[in-house]
Design a protein around this motif. Structure first.
Motif, mmCIF file in Angstrom:
data_model
loop_
_atom_site.group_PDB
_atom_site.id
_atom_site.type_symbol
_atom_site.label_atom_id
_atom_site.label_comp_id
_atom_site.label_asym_id
_atom_site.label_seq_id
_atom_site.Cartn_x
_atom_site.Cartn_y
_atom_site.Cartn_z
ATOM 1 N N GLU A 119 0.844 -1.198 0.000
ATOM 2 C CA GLU A 119 0.000 0.000 0.000
ATOM 3 C C GLU A 119 0.876 1.243 0.000
ATOM 4 O OE1 GLU A 119 -3.446 2.214 2.715
ATOM 5 O OE2 GLU A 119 -2.847 0.130 3.129
ATOM 6 N N LYS A 120 0.636 2.135 -0.950
ATOM 7 C CA LYS A 120 1.424 3.367 -1.015
ATOM 8 C C LYS A 120 1.128 4.233 0.196
ATOM 9 C CE LYS A 120 2.085 7.672 -3.475
ATOM 10 N NZ LYS A 120 1.513 8.609 -4.465
ATOM 11 N N THR A 121 2.203 4.701 0.852
ATOM 12 C CA THR A 121 2.044 5.544 2.036
ATOM 13 C C THR A 121 2.643 6.930 1.876
ATOM 14 O OG1 THR A 121 4.076 4.680 3.033
ATOM 15 C CG2 THR A 121 2.011 3.542 3.571
ATOM 16 N N ALA A 122 3.550 7.117 0.912
ATOM 17 C CA ALA A 122 4.184 8.431 0.794
ATOM 18 C C ALA A 122 4.836 8.588 -0.571
ATOM 19 C CB ALA A 122 5.230 8.634 1.883
ATOM 20 N N ARG A 123 4.947 9.842 -0.976
ATOM 21 C CA ARG A 123 5.777 10.239 -2.112
ATOM 22 C C ARG A 123 7.031 10.879 -1.532
ATOM 23 N NH1 ARG A 123 3.695 15.194 -5.534
ATOM 24 N NH2 ARG A 123 1.767 13.955 -5.491
ATOM 25 N N LEU A 124 8.198 10.451 -1.997
ATOM 26 C CA LEU A 124 9.460 10.912 -1.419
ATOM 27 C C LEU A 124 10.262 11.718 -2.430
ATOM 28 C CD1 LEU A 124 10.651 7.631 0.360
ATOM 29 C CD2 LEU A 124 9.154 9.430 1.258
ATOM 30 N N TYR A 125 10.861 12.800 -1.934
ATOM 31 C CA TYR A 125 11.749 13.629 -2.735
ATOM 32 C C TYR A 125 13.191 13.577 -2.226
ATOM 33 C CZ TYR A 125 7.439 15.939 -4.420
ATOM 34 O OH TYR A 125 6.217 16.212 -4.976
ATOM 35 N N GLY A 126 13.508 12.613 -1.400
ATOM 36 C CA GLY A 126 14.849 12.503 -0.863
ATOM 37 C C GLY A 126 15.176 11.069 -0.528
ATOM 38 N N THR A 127 16.367 10.859 0.020
ATOM 39 C CA THR A 127 16.871 9.503 0.220
ATOM 40 C C THR A 127 16.815 9.049 1.678
ATOM 41 O OG1 THR A 127 19.135 10.381 0.351
ATOM 42 C CG2 THR A 127 18.362 9.595 -1.804
ATOM 43 N N ALA A 128 16.096 9.775 2.516
ATOM 44 C CA ALA A 128 15.892 9.326 3.899
ATOM 45 C C ALA A 128 14.520 9.780 4.347
ATOM 46 C CB ALA A 128 16.967 9.875 4.832
ATOM 47 N N THR A 129 13.805 8.904 5.060
ATOM 48 C CA THR A 129 12.491 9.279 5.560
ATOM 49 C C THR A 129 12.215 8.566 6.866
ATOM 50 O OG1 THR A 129 10.162 9.571 4.925
ATOM 51 C CG2 THR A 129 11.175 7.447 4.395
ATOM 52 N N HIS A 130 11.391 9.195 7.698
ATOM 53 C CA HIS A 130 10.994 8.616 8.976
ATOM 54 C C HIS A 130 9.542 8.163 8.889
ATOM 55 C CE1 HIS A 130 9.397 8.888 13.189
ATOM 56 N NE2 HIS A 130 10.465 8.163 13.393
ATOM 57 N N ILE A 131 9.275 6.949 9.379
ATOM 58 C CA ILE A 131 7.918 6.396 9.428
ATOM 59 C C ILE A 131 7.533 6.265 10.892
ATOM 60 C CG2 ILE A 131 6.438 4.479 8.762
ATOM 61 C CD1 ILE A 131 8.444 3.841 6.556
ATOM 62 N N ASP A 132 6.392 6.823 11.258
ATOM 63 C CA ASP A 132 6.002 6.862 12.668
ATOM 64 C C ASP A 132 5.831 5.481 13.273
ATOM 65 O OD1 ASP A 132 6.040 9.625 12.871
ATOM 66 O OD2 ASP A 132 3.935 9.837 12.307
#
Length: 280
Positions: free
Chosen positions: A229-242
């Motif tokens: 399931e898609k949860t986000a669109r990313l514009y960078g190479t690091a992300t935090h998921i709650d």
């Protein structure tokens, strides 16, 4: 019970605008100012909410810069562009404080909604109407940076209308022109709350504005999926998921062009997957 995370890294490739800046004056205080603010509400791994954050003086020869530009996305929500003096170190999040290091907090209508690490971020959870969207600078230990007693933060107003575009993801893909990109991901449990996803990408340019909404060969963005399931669109190479659901979680990052169509090589879409076991 403390959550335990087992990360299996799949290091393989499977095939209206508003802009505001801060305006602080004064010299750094010689002593760290300790106060409390109410919007920090991350959960630790034992399920306890942290309702307050410490304020920490930003150490430097001059006031820290923070510029925030918020634009309506043609499909959903807003795109936020941040420029600042902060040295963003995603791998240092939730660790000890280092002067000048940290990450960003996104504020919507005065409430913190997420932590982020990149210069650009897409936030989809905004309904049509009037909103304030802001960014504040946070230290590695999640204390909020201040200068001369004021938080280093910027809020800007935006009025959203119904999106002009409505798109539905399909099996249609765009053949990648040139050498095939390489894509790896790693998923690591955050020391304070949630999980961090790190992406290693070579051969594709992440640029949310290139082409002004038109396809440009070799440019695009990332989509993040949890259990398909898609949860986000990313514009960078690091992300935090709650948070993750309990049990086995498949984390996938896929390459998309700026028209939200998946990139492919020889008909095989380009993505990388990691498996995480989350027990609570």
């Amino acid at each position: 019970m403390k959550r335990c995370g087992l990360c299996l890294v799949a290091a393989c490739l499977v095939a209206a605008c508003s802009s505001t800046s801060n305006d602080f004056a004064g010299d750094p205080q010689s002593e760290e100012l300790i106060q409390k603010v109410d919007h920090e509400d991350e959960m630790d791994h034992e399920g306890h909410a942290h309702g307050h954050s410490t304020l920490r003086e930003f150490v430097g020869a001059s006031r820290p810069k923070l510029n925030v530009e918020v634009t309506a996305d043609p499909v959903s929500g807003v795109n936020v562009h941040v420029t600042s003096d902060l040295q963003v170190e995603p791998s240092a999040a939730s660790s000890e404080h280092v002067d000048g290091q940290g990450h960003y907090h996104l504020l919507v209508n005065g409430v913190k909604v997420l932590r982020f690490y990149n210069e650009w971020i897409h936030y989809s959870e905004l309904a049509p109407g009037d909103h304030t969207v802001g960014v504040e600078l946070a230290s590695n230990d999640h204390s909020i940076y201040i200068w001369d007693g004021k938080k280093v933060s910027v809020e800007t107003f935006i009025s959203l209308k119904e999106p002009k575009e409505h798109h539905h993801h399909s099996d249609d893909f765009v053949e990648f022109v040139g050498a095939s990109p390489t894509l790896d991901i790693e998923v690591i449990e955050d020391k304070k709350s949630g999980w961090n996803v790190y992406v290693e990408l070579v051969g594709m340019l992440i640029d949310p504005v290139m082409g002004d909404g038109n396809h440009v060969d070799g440019a695009g963005h990332l989509h993040l999926y949890l259990n398909g399931e898609k949860t986000a669109r990313l514009y960078g190479t690091a992300t935090h998921i709650d948070s993750f659901p309990n049990g086995k979680v498949e984390v996938m990052v896929a390459l998309y062009n700026n028209l939200h169509k998946p990139y492919a090589v020889n008909g095989e879409t380009l993505s990388a997957t990691a498996l995480v076991v989350n027990t609570g």
